[in-house]
Design a protein around this motif. Structure first.
Motif, PDB file in Angstrom:
ATOM      1  N   GLU A 159       0.833  -1.212   0.000  1.00  0.00           N
ATOM      2  CA  GLU A 159       0.000   0.000   0.000  1.00  0.00           C
ATOM      3  C   GLU A 159       0.860   1.251   0.000  1.00  0.00           C
ATOM      4  OE1 GLU A 159      -2.475  -0.469   3.379  1.00  0.00           O
ATOM      5  OE2 GLU A 159      -3.692  -2.075   2.507  1.00  0.00           O
ATOM      6  N   SER A 160       1.951   1.216   0.739  1.00  0.00           N
ATOM      7  CA  SER A 160       2.855   2.367   0.775  1.00  0.00           C
ATOM      8  C   SER A 160       3.501   2.606  -0.588  1.00  0.00           C
ATOM      9  CB  SER A 160       3.929   2.134   1.843  1.00  0.00           C
ATOM     10  OG  SER A 160       4.894   3.161   1.829  1.00  0.00           O
ATOM     11  N   LEU A 161       3.915   1.514  -1.272  1.00  0.00           N
ATOM     12  CA  LEU A 161       4.533   1.653  -2.591  1.00  0.00           C
ATOM     13  C   LEU A 161       3.543   2.206  -3.614  1.00  0.00           C
ATOM     14  CD1 LEU A 161       6.589  -1.664  -2.748  1.00  0.00           C
ATOM     15  CD2 LEU A 161       7.506   0.657  -2.564  1.00  0.00           C
ATOM     16  N   ILE A 162       2.295   1.746  -3.556  1.00  0.00           N
ATOM     17  CA  ILE A 162       1.271   2.258  -4.480  1.00  0.00           C
ATOM     18  C   ILE A 162       1.036   3.736  -4.243  1.00  0.00           C
ATOM     19  CG2 ILE A 162      -1.194   2.136  -5.038  1.00  0.00           C
ATOM     20  CD1 ILE A 162      -0.997  -0.898  -4.572  1.00  0.00           C
ATOM     21  N   SER A 163       0.959   4.142  -2.988  1.00  0.00           N
ATOM     22  CA  SER A 163       0.770   5.562  -2.666  1.00  0.00           C
ATOM     23  C   SER A 163       1.940   6.389  -3.161  1.00  0.00           C
ATOM     24  CB  SER A 163       0.604   5.739  -1.152  1.00  0.00           C
ATOM     25  OG  SER A 163      -0.528   5.056  -0.684  1.00  0.00           O
ATOM     26  N   GLU A 164       3.161   5.846  -3.017  1.00  0.00           N
ATOM     27  CA  GLU A 164       4.349   6.561  -3.472  1.00  0.00           C
ATOM     28  C   GLU A 164       4.335   6.722  -4.995  1.00  0.00           C
ATOM     29  OE1 GLU A 164       7.828   8.650  -3.245  1.00  0.00           O
ATOM     30  OE2 GLU A 164       6.526   8.003  -1.593  1.00  0.00           O
ATOM     31  N   MET A 165       3.893   5.693  -5.707  1.00  0.00           N
ATOM     32  CA  MET A 165       3.801   5.786  -7.167  1.00  0.00           C
ATOM     33  C   MET A 165       2.790   6.839  -7.583  1.00  0.00           C
ATOM     34  SD  MET A 165       3.981   1.712  -8.076  1.00  0.00           S
ATOM     35  CE  MET A 165       3.759   1.929  -9.831  1.00  0.00           C
ATOM     36  N   ASP A 166       1.663   6.905  -6.877  1.00  0.00           N
ATOM     37  CA  ASP A 166       0.645   7.915  -7.189  1.00  0.00           C
ATOM     38  C   ASP A 166       1.192   9.321  -6.987  1.00  0.00           C
ATOM     39  OD1 ASP A 166      -1.211   6.009  -7.876  1.00  0.00           O
ATOM     40  OD2 ASP A 166      -2.125   5.927  -5.877  1.00  0.00           O
ATOM     41  N   ARG A 167       1.992   9.499  -5.913  1.00  0.00           N
ATOM     42  CA  ARG A 167       2.555  10.831  -5.655  1.00  0.00           C
ATOM     43  C   ARG A 167       3.547  11.234  -6.736  1.00  0.00           C
ATOM     44  NH1 ARG A 167       2.318   9.212  -0.151  1.00  0.00           N
ATOM     45  NH2 ARG A 167       4.454   8.405  -0.221  1.00  0.00           N
ATOM     46  N   ASP A 179       3.204  10.471  -9.859  1.00  0.00           N
ATOM     47  CA  ASP A 179       2.472  10.450 -11.143  1.00  0.00           C
ATOM     48  C   ASP A 179       2.851   9.255 -12.007  1.00  0.00           C
ATOM     49  OD1 ASP A 179       1.069  12.776 -10.550  1.00  0.00           O
ATOM     50  OD2 ASP A 179       2.684  14.055 -11.325  1.00  0.00           O
ATOM     51  N   MET A 180       3.118   8.111 -11.360  1.00  0.00           N
ATOM     52  CA  MET A 180       3.392   6.878 -12.090  1.00  0.00           C
ATOM     53  C   MET A 180       2.118   6.051 -12.142  1.00  0.00           C
ATOM     54  SD  MET A 180       7.153   5.862 -10.603  1.00  0.00           S
ATOM     55  CE  MET A 180       7.397   4.632 -11.866  1.00  0.00           C
ATOM     56  N   ASP A 181       2.034   5.183 -13.127  1.00  0.00           N
ATOM     57  CA  ASP A 181       0.836   4.369 -13.313  1.00  0.00           C
ATOM     58  C   ASP A 181       0.826   3.225 -12.296  1.00  0.00           C
ATOM     59  OD1 ASP A 181      -1.403   3.121 -14.137  1.00  0.00           O
ATOM     60  OD2 ASP A 181      -0.603   2.396 -16.051  1.00  0.00           O
ATOM     61  N   SER A 182       0.033   3.370 -11.255  1.00  0.00           N
ATOM     62  CA  SER A 182      -0.020   2.357 -10.198  1.00  0.00           C
ATOM     63  C   SER A 182      -1.160   1.364 -10.395  1.00  0.00           C
ATOM     64  CB  SER A 182      -0.181   3.033  -8.836  1.00  0.00           C
ATOM     65  OG  SER A 182      -1.419   3.734  -8.772  1.00  0.00           O
ATOM     66  N   ALA A 183      -1.988   1.594 -11.444  1.00  0.00           N
ATOM     67  CA  ALA A 183      -3.177   0.751 -11.631  1.00  0.00           C
ATOM     68  C   ALA A 183      -2.845  -0.731 -11.773  1.00  0.00           C
ATOM     69  CB  ALA A 183      -3.973   1.247 -12.844  1.00  0.00           C
ATOM     70  N   PRO A 184      -1.810  -1.129 -12.567  1.00  0.00           N
ATOM     71  CA  PRO A 184      -1.513  -2.568 -12.682  1.00  0.00           C
ATOM     72  C   PRO A 184      -1.134  -3.197 -11.336  1.00  0.00           C
ATOM     73  CG  PRO A 184      -0.455  -1.340 -14.447  1.00  0.00           C
ATOM     74  CD  PRO A 184      -0.965  -0.328 -13.476  1.00  0.00           C
ATOM     75  N   TYR A 185      -0.397  -2.449 -10.542  1.00  0.00           N
ATOM     76  CA  TYR A 185       0.008  -2.975  -9.234  1.00  0.00           C
ATOM     77  C   TYR A 185      -1.172  -3.036  -8.273  1.00  0.00           C
ATOM     78  CZ  TYR A 185       4.809  -2.649 -10.829  1.00  0.00           C
ATOM     79  OH  TYR A 185       5.965  -2.824 -11.532  1.00  0.00           O
ATOM     80  N   GLN A 186      -2.016  -2.029  -8.351  1.00  0.00           N
ATOM     81  CA  GLN A 186      -3.219  -2.047  -7.528  1.00  0.00           C
ATOM     82  C   GLN A 186      -4.097  -3.231  -7.910  1.00  0.00           C
ATOM     83  OE1 GLN A 186      -4.275   0.371  -4.963  1.00  0.00           O
ATOM     84  NE2 GLN A 186      -5.493  -1.460  -4.601  1.00  0.00           N
ATOM     85  N   ASN A 187      -4.164  -3.506  -9.233  1.00  0.00           N
ATOM     86  CA  ASN A 187      -4.951  -4.636  -9.721  1.00  0.00           C
ATOM     87  C   ASN A 187      -4.370  -5.960  -9.226  1.00  0.00           C
ATOM     88  OD1 ASN A 187      -6.970  -5.979 -11.260  1.00  0.00           O
ATOM     89  ND2 ASN A 187      -5.493  -6.309 -12.917  1.00  0.00           N
ATOM     90  N   ALA A 188      -3.023  -6.085  -9.293  1.00  0.00           N
ATOM     91  CA  ALA A 188      -2.366  -7.307  -8.814  1.00  0.00           C
ATOM     92  C   ALA A 188      -2.602  -7.494  -7.318  1.00  0.00           C
ATOM     93  CB  ALA A 188      -0.873  -7.247  -9.113  1.00  0.00           C
TER      94      ALA A 188
END
Length: 663
Positions: free
Chosen positions: A390-398, A400-409
């Motif tokens: 969850e922390s890595l996904i939040s960091e990617m969002d900050r 402006d990286m595409d976190s959708a594939p990781y969120q989906n996984a």
């Protein structure tokens, strides 16, 4: 029957009962008088070096040395002539507690006896000085911190051992702690010792050091010894022998100059919460040892020991003037770690971007034709803990990286885990309930056993063997209760405890507990998928090798094939079966040619065929050796007029097998 007749009969029964009781007492007195006098026997075998009467006047301690061997000194504690039967019982109880508490930091128990007119027990005389005597010599002077930590750590080791044996000392104070000539700590005087959970209104203990909850309830708990240990540590830091001065310091909010701030906080935490401080004896000693050896000028302190021995192993070694440098170094170290992590993370994300056509791509269809870098990155991502993902996904969002594939996984993974949980939640909750309730059940059983012991003691004196057996049962039950608490902490749901932590404001602690539990269970998953199968295979191979060592090759091969049916060809099972088959064939052939065992013609032929099928090279070597051995044994059999049936059978088997058309 009239009321007057009933009253008369009742009165007569009372008279008879009193007469019987009086007769028994007289018999006991006569038996006691017929026994030899304790002092006569002692003084005939030992020289009396000192006599130490107890404060309560019920017992006397003789310091003795073996005649003609003055270096061998012991103590003998005896009940005084005019003491009550209660004193006899208390002395025997003290001896029992001391015997069960044997530890390097406890005075050595020697023997207990009741063959004389009074009971007695013998124990080690500790050559040295008590902590009370040392404190009296250096009144109002704080002791060296490293020495305090070393002393407390030795005491804590003894107390922790006693607690696992189901015993509390309950009288930790300077006069009961001896420092031997070799700088070792020895705990003495077990007169106040009690079994854990035992309730006894009669207790001899120092009020200045005893836990107030023990004094008010009379019930013994391990936390009471930790409380006394904290009181002792405070006295050592301040140099006060008597508890009043220490109690005055406790009422003040300001930390005394002689006590480090974090140690003051530790002592206050234990003393203000006598049974809810959460420390064991060892964990308290470990926290106490986190002090700077150079925090105060050692010349201003009165040393307890003449040498430190291993005290420095417990402590940090930062000088006060070095702390700022130390902090700057730690900040620099932390900065370097952050920079390294940032560079590594940027490189990883860039490699994903380069290989994933503009961003980290993870789609379910990717499993059909995976991109190596992307799959590796995703696998690494999914191996993290949930809070880390969850922390890595939040960091990617900050960023402006595409976190959708990781969120989906992440969602897919958690969904699969939820499905597994829903199928097995009932069984999991039943195990958690057992783990949560087991400690409570064992503690309740321990309390009932304590009550039973008291009832048996009230009815009649227990024989030494029964006393020892009952004590061992209580020790085993206490160890089981202690282990059950550890099991509950690892397996139980802990929902109530975690809720209490959060409501008490200990949010970080509750979070750490959940994370630790998750990591433990992840470790268990790896254990069941990898470590456990390896351990099983080790045990199977051990059994196979034992059978092979006894020349029971067929059974060994059978076990190897069973292992293969479960594991497949993991752990080189096929190679193991092949090796066993070769060894079996060689055993059959060579034991036959030597005449040790005679095998049938078909068995010999099958062994040759199996050997050639598994390894033609070994087959050729074995065939050559067999022919030479057969000729040699046949010649020897003719010389000594003994039949060489085995050699003949091997020659014939080889001749027939080699003449076969095996192509």
């Amino acid at each position: 029957m009239s009321d007057s007749q009933g009253a008369t009969n009742g009165y007569m029964d009372q008279l008879v009962a009193k007469a019987i009781e009086k007769k028994k007492l007289n018999e006991q007195r006569l038996a006691k008088k017929s026994k030899p006098k304790l002092e006569y026997v002692l003084f005939s075998q030992f020289d009396v070096l000192d006599t130490l009467p107890s404060q309560n006047g019920k017992t006397t301690i003789y310091r003795l040395s073996k005649k003609a061997q003055p270096e061998k000194q012991i103590c003998c504690k005896v009940v005084n002539n005019d003491a009550s039967e209660l004193a006899d019982k208390l002395l025997l109880n003290e001896a029992s507690r001391l015997e069960m508490s044997q530890h390097p930091s406890v005075a050595e128990f020697i023997k207990v006896g009741n063959e004389f007119e009074r009971p007695y027990f013998m124990y080690e005389w500790v050559q040295g000085e008590s902590v009370a005597e040392k404190m009296a010599r250096y009144s109002s002077k704080g002791f060296r911190h490293d020495h305090i930590a070393w002393l407390v750590y030795q005491l804590a080791g003894a107390l922790e051992f006693m607690h696992t044996r189901g015993i509390c000392h309950l009288d930790i104070k300077p006069s009961n702690i001896m420092v031997s000539e070799g700088d070792f700590v020895k705990l003495i005087d077990f007169g106040a010792a009690r079994y854990i959970g035992d309730v006894d209104t009669y207790a001899e203990t120092s009020l200045n050091y005893a836990s107030p909850l023990y004094v008010s309830t009379g019930q013994a708990e391990p936390q009471d010894d930790v409380y006394s240990l904290a009181m002792l540590a405070g006295h050592l830091f301040l140099g006060y022998l008597f508890g009043d001065a220490w109690h005055k310091q406790l009422k003040e909010r300001k930390c005394p100059e002689l006590i480090p701030g974090h140690i003051w906080k530790l002592l206050k935490e234990v003393i203000n919460n006598p049974r809810s401080h959460g420390y064991t004896a060892i964990s308290f000693a470990q926290q106490l040892a986190r002090i700077d050896t150079q925090e105060l000028d050692p010349l201003s302190s009165a040393p307890i020991f003449s040498s430190l021995r291993n005290a420095d192993l417990l402590l940090t070694h930062c000088k006060p003037q070095d702390r700022f440098k130390f902090r700057r170094f730690k900040l620099l170290e932390t900065g370097l770690v952050i920079c390294l992590a940032t560079i590594t993370g940027t490189h990883l994300y860039q490699s994903i971007v380069d290989s994933g056509q503009g961003g980290p791509v993870l789609q379910y269809s990717l499993m059909q034709d995976p991109n190596v870098n992307t799959v590796n990155a995703t696998a690494s991502f999914l191996s993290q803990s949930p809070w880390k993902m969850e922390s890595l996904i939040s960091e990617m969002d900050r960023q402006d990286m595409d976190s959708a594939p990781y969120q989906n996984a992440y969602d897919i993974q958690q969904g699969q885990l939820k499905t597994i949980y829903n199928k097995n939640s009932g069984q999991l909750q039943s195990y958690q309930l057992i783990a949560d309730e087991l400690p409570k059940a064992l503690r309740q059983l321990h309390k009932e056993l304590v009550v039973l012991r008291k009832e048996l003691d009230n009815e009649r004196s227990l024989s030494p063997s029964v006393e020892q057996s009952l004590s061992q049962v209580m020790v085993g039950l206490n160890v089981a209760a202690s282990d059950s608490f550890k099991l509950s902490a690892a397996v139980g749901s802990k929902s109530e405890q975690l809720a209490e932590l959060i409501l008490d404001g200990e949010v970080a602690l509750a979070s750490d507990e959940i994370k630790a539990a998750w990591l433990l269970n992840q470790s268990k998953s790896y254990f069941y998928s990898h470590a456990l199968p390896e351990q099983i295979m080790v045990n199977i191979y051990k059994s196979i090798d034992e059978l092979a060592g006894k020349d029971r090759y067929t059974e060994a091969i059978s076990e190897a094939k069973l292992a293969k049916s479960y594991f497949g060809n993991q752990y080189g099972i096929d190679e193991k079966i092949k090796s066993l088959s070769i060894d079996r064939s060689k055993y059959i052939l060579f034991s036959t040619v030597q005449g040790q065992d005679m095998f049938e013609k078909d068995k010999l032929r099958d062994s040759l065929a199996e050997l050639e099928a598994n390894d033609p090279t070994i087959f050729n070597d074995v065939a050559t050796k067999l022919q030479a051995l057969a000729a040699d044994y046949k010649e020897k059999s003719h010389q000594f007029s003994r039949p060489g049936r085995g050699a003949t059978a091997i020659e014939k088997a080889l001749e027939e097998y080699l003449s076969e058309d095996r192509g």
